[in-house]
Design an enzyme around this catalytic site. Structure first.
Site, short mmCIF file in Angstrom:
data_model
loop_
_atom_site.label_atom_id
_atom_site.label_comp_id
_atom_site.label_asym_id
_atom_site.label_seq_id
_atom_site.Cartn_x
_atom_site.Cartn_y
_atom_site.Cartn_z
NE ARG A 128 -4.21 -1.63 0.28
CZ ARG A 128 -4.46 -2.55 -0.64
NH1 ARG A 128 -3.65 -2.68 -1.69
NH2 ARG A 128 -5.51 -3.35 -0.54
CD GLU A 171 -2.74 3.41 -5.54
OE1 GLU A 171 -3.79 2.86 -5.96
OE2 GLU A 171 -1.85 2.78 -4.98
CG HIS A 225 -2.95 -0.47 -7.17
ND1 HIS A 225 -3.44 0.15 -6.06
CD2 HIS A 225 -2.92 -1.80 -6.86
CE1 HIS A 225 -3.68 -0.74 -5.11
NE2 HIS A 225 -3.37 -1.95 -5.59
#
Length: 319
Positions: free
Chosen positions: A238, A267, A285
């Site tokens: 993360r 993000e 991601h």
């Protein structure tokens, strides 16, 4: 995927977006409310929450206490992913709600972690730009680094961490790990903490679960300085587990050699300073983003809901 059972009277709230095929399948089996897509999702949920028996989210859009308070009949929440940091586990357990995940993505995440390490070592994105810009016609690309035979460290030897380690064995690496639990079933060297791990290895993989966004970061300047100017930092966990400004400074000042990052603090907004660096490899991601795994994850979400509302219980429950 389970049978084509449908439950037209069962209402589900989508609290996070889903792949189109998952949405289509859910719509064919249940009554769906896509509250996440509303301008004010909680206001939308407040209007229909009293009739909701199931929720569907993902690792970055989990089930919060506020969601739970607005859905008094909620029985199950199916997350498309394995991250639990955005879900309020105490509140979920207190209400007796079933929370399910999709534990089918570990291979893909581990594959990307090793790909990022290789990309950093061999400067693959830089090399690609070097060829495309015709620089190769006039100069040589600076030498890269060798991955084979290096010392690698894994913070968090869970289901993703162990898959990363298994892949790194093929590169004849020395594998160290830091984890609260010392495993007796692996041949890797256990160290006590992240700082010790960083000072021991050449490449540091962050594979650990952590606190929700807003908590103090797990990784900061101390770790980057321990890795040093030849160290490489890889994050497929993360973004908020890392002090991003300190990471940028370490890379800019060459106190850290390189970084491979699939996750970021905010993000999809990636700081311009990070995007400008040549000693960092950035991916959006995508650790689990393959056709095969997305299909398997979506099927797991649907199967959990169908099994639950068929009276057979949840299949991959974590609560």
């Amino acid at each position: 995927m389970t049978s084509a059972a449908s439950f037209p009277d069962v209402e589900l709230a989508l609290i996070g977006g889903q792949q189109p095929f998952v949405l289509e399948e859910l719509q064919s089996r249940f009554k769906i409310h896509s509250v996440y897509a509303e301008a004010n999702p909680f206001a939308a949920l407040e209007r229909i929450g009293g009739s909701i028996r199931g929720a569907v989210g993902h690792g970055m859009a989990g089930l919060t206490r506020r969601h739970i308070e607005l859905m008094p009949k909620l029985e199950i929440c199916a997350l498309n992913g394995v991250g639990l940091e955005t879900s309020d586990l105490p509140a979920i357990r207190e209400r007796g709600i079933k929370l399910t995940t999709t534990p089918v993505l570990f291979d893909d995440v581990a594959d990307l972690a090793v790909s990022l390490a290789l990309s950093c070592c061999r400067q693959i994105p830089l090399a690609d730009r070097f060829v495309r810009s015709q620089q190769w016609e006039n100069e040589r690309l600076p030498l890269g680094r060798k991955l084979t035979g290096t010392r690698v460290g894994i913070l968090g030897l869970g289901r993703i961490g162990i898959e990363v380690a298994r892949r790194l064995e093929a590169f004849k690496t020395q594998i160290f790990y830091a984890d609260p639990i010392k495993r007796e079933d692996v041949p890797y060297t256990h160290v006590t903490d992240a700082g010790t791990l960083a000072s021991t290895v050449d490449i540091f993989f962050l594979c650990a679960a952590g606190n929700p966004k807003g908590a103090p970061p797990m990784i900061g300047r101390t770790i980057f300085d321990a890795l040093g100017p030849r160290g490489i930092f890889i994050n497929i966990a993360r973004g908020w587990l890392v002090d991003e400004p300190e990471l940028i400074k370490a890379l800019q000042e060459k106190r850290l050699g390189a970084a491979g990052l699939d996750v970021f603090y905010d993000e999809p907004m990636v700081p311009p300073a990070l995007r400008a660096l040549d000693n960092v490899v950035l991916t959006p991601h995508i650790a689990s983003s393959t056709e095969e795994t997305m299909r398997a994850m979506g099927a797991c979400v649907i199967d959990n809901l169908v099994s639950w509302f068929s009276g057979r219980g949840a299949l991959t429950s974590v609560t």
